[in-house]
Design an enzyme around this catalytic site. Structure first.
Site, PDB file in Angstrom:
ATOM      1  N   ASP A  85      -8.076  -5.413   0.093  1.00 52.53           N
ATOM      2  CA  ASP A  85      -8.526  -6.199  -1.056  1.00 52.53           C
ATOM      3  C   ASP A  85      -8.184  -7.671  -0.947  1.00 52.53           C
ATOM      4  O   ASP A  85      -8.769  -8.501  -1.642  1.00 52.53           O
ATOM      5  CB  ASP A  85      -7.901  -5.658  -2.345  1.00 52.53           C
ATOM      6  N   HIS A  97       0.851  -1.177   0.000  1.00 50.58           N
ATOM      7  CA  HIS A  97       0.000   0.000   0.000  1.00 50.58           C
ATOM      8  C   HIS A  97       0.887   1.228   0.000  1.00 50.58           C
ATOM      9  O   HIS A  97       1.938   1.221   0.638  1.00 50.58           O
ATOM     10  CB  HIS A  97      -0.910   0.013   1.235  1.00 50.58           C
TER      11      HIS A  97
HETATM   12  N1  ACO Z   1       4.199  -7.696  -4.713  1.00 47.95           N
HETATM   13  C1  ACO Z   1       5.545  -7.696  -4.903  1.00 47.95           C
HETATM   14  N2  ACO Z   1       6.324  -6.601  -4.755  1.00 47.95           N
HETATM   15  C2  ACO Z   1       5.726  -5.461  -4.424  1.00 47.95           C
HETATM   16  C3  ACO Z   1       4.329  -5.385  -4.217  1.00 47.95           C
HETATM   17  C4  ACO Z   1       3.570  -6.557  -4.372  1.00 47.95           C
HETATM   18  N3  ACO Z   1       2.242  -6.533  -4.180  1.00 47.95           N
HETATM   19  N4  ACO Z   1       4.002  -4.106  -3.891  1.00 47.95           N
HETATM   20  C5  ACO Z   1       5.147  -3.408  -3.910  1.00 47.95           C
HETATM   21  N5  ACO Z   1       6.187  -4.232  -4.217  1.00 47.95           N
HETATM   22  C6  ACO Z   1       7.608  -3.865  -4.296  1.00 47.95           C
HETATM   23  C7  ACO Z   1       7.870  -2.993  -5.509  1.00 47.95           C
HETATM   24  O1  ACO Z   1       8.234  -3.784  -6.630  1.00 47.95           O
HETATM   25  C8  ACO Z   1       8.996  -2.110  -5.032  1.00 47.95           C
HETATM   26  O2  ACO Z   1      10.178  -2.866  -5.085  1.00 47.95           O
HETATM   27  P1  ACO Z   1      11.614  -2.134  -5.317  1.00 47.95           P
HETATM   28  O3  ACO Z   1      11.845  -1.328  -4.060  1.00 47.95           O
HETATM   29  O4  ACO Z   1      12.556  -3.284  -5.434  1.00 47.95           O
HETATM   30  O5  ACO Z   1      11.473  -1.300  -6.542  1.00 47.95           O
HETATM   31  C9  ACO Z   1       8.655  -1.885  -3.536  1.00 47.95           C
HETATM   32  O6  ACO Z   1       7.869  -3.022  -3.145  1.00 47.95           O
HETATM   33  C10 ACO Z   1       7.894  -0.609  -3.277  1.00 47.95           C
HETATM   34  O7  ACO Z   1       6.719  -0.646  -4.051  1.00 47.95           O
HETATM   35  P2  ACO Z   1       6.116   0.563  -4.859  1.00 47.95           P
HETATM   36  O8  ACO Z   1       5.532   0.058  -6.123  1.00 47.95           O
HETATM   37  O9  ACO Z   1       7.119   1.671  -4.936  1.00 47.95           O
HETATM   38  O10 ACO Z   1       4.976   1.025  -3.891  1.00 47.95           O
HETATM   39  P3  ACO Z   1       3.862   2.033  -4.277  1.00 47.95           P
HETATM   40  O11 ACO Z   1       3.544   2.767  -3.032  1.00 47.95           O
HETATM   41  O12 ACO Z   1       4.201   2.839  -5.475  1.00 47.95           O
HETATM   42  O13 ACO Z   1       2.652   1.070  -4.723  1.00 47.95           O
HETATM   43  C11 ACO Z   1       0.832  -0.400  -4.641  1.00 47.95           C
HETATM   44  C12 ACO Z   1       1.667   0.647  -3.892  1.00 47.95           C
HETATM   45  C13 ACO Z   1       0.427   0.148  -6.029  1.00 47.95           C
HETATM   46  C14 ACO Z   1      -0.420  -0.658  -3.849  1.00 47.95           C
HETATM   47  C15 ACO Z   1       1.688  -1.674  -4.800  1.00 47.95           C
HETATM   48  O14 ACO Z   1       2.042  -2.163  -3.521  1.00 47.95           O
HETATM   49  C16 ACO Z   1       0.950  -2.757  -5.580  1.00 47.95           C
HETATM   50  O15 ACO Z   1       1.001  -2.739  -6.810  1.00 47.95           O
HETATM   51  N6  ACO Z   1       0.261  -3.714  -4.891  1.00 47.95           N
HETATM   52  C17 ACO Z   1      -0.510  -4.733  -5.560  1.00 47.95           C
HETATM   53  C18 ACO Z   1      -1.834  -4.159  -6.040  1.00 47.95           C
HETATM   54  C19 ACO Z   1      -2.803  -3.888  -4.903  1.00 47.95           C
HETATM   55  O16 ACO Z   1      -3.009  -4.715  -4.027  1.00 47.95           O
HETATM   56  N7  ACO Z   1      -3.433  -2.699  -4.967  1.00 47.95           N
HETATM   57  C20 ACO Z   1      -4.440  -2.293  -3.976  1.00 47.95           C
HETATM   58  C21 ACO Z   1      -3.993  -1.072  -3.223  1.00 47.95           C
HETATM   59  S1  ACO Z   1      -5.098  -0.718  -1.947  1.00 47.95           S
HETATM   60  C22 ACO Z   1      -6.446  -0.019  -2.680  1.00 47.95           C
HETATM   61  O17 ACO Z   1      -6.391   0.697  -3.636  1.00 47.95           O
HETATM   62  C23 ACO Z   1      -7.713  -0.340  -2.051  1.00 47.95           C
END
Ligand code: ACO
Length: 427
Positions: free
Chosen positions: A361, A304
């Site tokens: 979710d 998140h």
């Molecule tokens: N699985 C694997 N790796 C992940 C995940 C995941 N679900 N989420 C983040 N990471 C990793 C990223 O690849 C990144 O790695 P790095 O540091 O090596 O580059 C690191 O964790 C940081 O992640 P970001 O993408 O920079 O985090 P951001 O805050 O931009 O994104 C998000 C948050 C979009 C929710 C992301 O965690 C994601 O895509 N999760 C899966 C989709 C999801 O569940 N979305 C629902 C969000 S809640 C809502 O809207 C109700």
């Protein structure tokens, strides 16, 4: 004394005022930055940018706190209803008994759709995604209900019209997609029972309303009702800042919610769990794939932007999910996969170090499956829940004297000036 932040550029000092919120959040006010220094800030995804002052929702991602108008989400999930929470978000106060009754009367009055709007559905291809249909229909409401004023009492009715009709539209879209007769809203039923009845009532087998399932739906919608400046709410504020009408603004919020990184994640979670089951993938393989930076696969329902600890909504949702599954006496194999996945991920250093915890979710999709909601309607369910939050944020934005039309800047990285080359010289 006013706290300030000092910025030094090329040896020159600039003092920038610091703003403090009621819970101690601090922000450096950079509104005069470009004018005084010629510089702008660079913050893709706005992770460090405050775009407004807001008195609606407070969240602390490090501590896992979420409050609507100061009231903890845990208390609302235990004691409130979705309609009462919607009232709280939009007006700032819990309703009196009389206000709640009046709200229910309006919700009932506004619940049927204009008959002509039904034709809308018939013209969509059968596999059209219900989010696209919902977004278009909410936008179309401007044509069916053009009377929008600045009078507060009238606008309050517009908010209730939206909250009431979105539920009818969603249920109708589902029935028509199945080629089934449309079930109209019933004035004797509350908001959530009415929705379940419109979705599932059959002539031969009338829908039996179960108070535990109605409670679960109330909680699901309460948990989704607002989440401060997330992607879709920001879309609502940005679109609304151009002074477009409220229906078009909410329609933009619905579109923004559709994506798998935001509201579409609940559908993506179930799709992912189904894939794991279908392909006989082990949990370890799945975790390894999510950790592989060369692989775009992400563990849906994990991570998140703001929560760097367990999402407080996920805890409540998990509990609700267990209640619903035990009530309908169903052992969902996807829940077993989800539980194993959660256990392994929470103990894996990659997820621990990056603070990737399950978000709401992760469990909401399983609970909706148990309620009988089809997968492609999951994000629609989220949209119905988020609507009061969008309305509250829109209302706050349009009445805030500090609001300006949203117009961020950029750092240009394209060509220097160059001359147009006529076609004959281009070959
Ligand atoms: N699985 C694997 N790796 C992940 C995940 C995941 N679900 N989420 C983040 N990471 C990793 C990223 O690849 C990144 O790695 P790095 O540091 O090596 O580059 C690191 O964790 C940081 O992640 P970001 O993408 O920079 O985090 P951001 O805050 O931009 O994104 C998000 C948050 C979009 C929710 C992301 O965690 C994601 O895509 N999760 C899966 C989709 C999801 O569940 N979305 C629902 C969000 S809640 C809502 O809207 C109700």
């Amino acid at each position: 004394m006013q706290e300030t932040a000092k910025l030094i550029i090329d040896g020159k000092e600039y003092l920038l005022p610091v703003i403090e919120g009621t819970e101690g959040d601090k922000a450096i006010d950079i509104r005069s930055l470009r004018q005084n220094t010629g510089y702008i800030t660079f913050d893709p995804g706005f992770g460090n940018t405050g775009t407004c002052r807001s008195a609606i929702t407070y969240m602390d991602g490090e501590k896992g706190i979420l409050r609507y108008r100061g009231i903890p989400i845990e208390q609302l999930a235990e004691h409130s209803t979705f309609v009462e929470t919607a009232f709280l978000l939009i007006t700032g106060q819990l309703p009196t008994r009389e206000e709640l009754t009046r709200t229910s009367v309006h919700l009932n009055d506004f619940s049927p759709l204009h008959e002509n709007m039904k034709a809308f559905y018939q013209n969509y291809p059968p596999k059209a995604h219900p989010m696209g249909i919902l977004s278009a229909m909410v936008n179309a409401m401007r044509s069916y209900y053009p009377e929008l004023t600045d009078i507060e009492e009238e606008m309050n009715k517009t908010y209730l019209r939206l909250i009431s009709k979105i539920r009818t539209m969603a249920a109708m879209a589902y029935r028509i997609s199945l080629g089934e007769r449309v079930v109209y809203p019933r004035p004797d039923l509350c908001y959530c029972s009415n929705f379940l009845n419109m979705m599932f009532d059959k002539v031969v087998v009338p829908y039996k309303i179960d108070p535990d399932l109605v409670r679960a739906l109330n909680v699901f919608w309460i948990l989704h009702a607002d989440h401060e400046q997330n992607c879709s709410t920001t879309a609502v504020r940005v679109v609304g800042s151009g002074k477009v009408n409220i229906y078009a603004t909410i329609s933009a919020g619905i579109s923004a919610l559709w994506g798998p990184l935001h509201g579409g994640a609940n559908q993506a979670v179930v799709n992912m769990l189904e894939e794991i089951q279908k392909n006989g993938m082990t949990i370890e393989d799945c975790i390894a794939k999510a950790k592989d930076r060369e692989n775009p696969f992400k563990l849906m329902g994990f991570g998140h932007r703001v929560y760097k600890t367990y999402d407080p909504r996920a805890k409540i949702m998990k509990k609700m999910c267990d209640i619903v599954l035990s009530k309908i006496k169903r052992n969902d194999p996807l829940l077993n996969i989800a539980q194993k996945l959660e256990e392994v991920a929470l103990n894996d250093s990659f997820f621990v170090e990056k603070h990737l915890y399950p978000n709401v979710d992760f469990y909401s999709g399983i609970m909706m499956r148990a309620l009988g909601i089809p997968t492609n309607m999951f994000t629609v369910m989220f949209a119905i829940g988020r609507l009061p939050g969008w309305i509250a944020q829109w209302k706050e934005d349009v009445t805030d004297p500090e609001t300006k039309i949203a117009r961020p800047r950029q750092v240009y990285t394209g060509n220097f000036q160059r001359d147009y080359i006529p076609m004959k010289q281009r070959g």
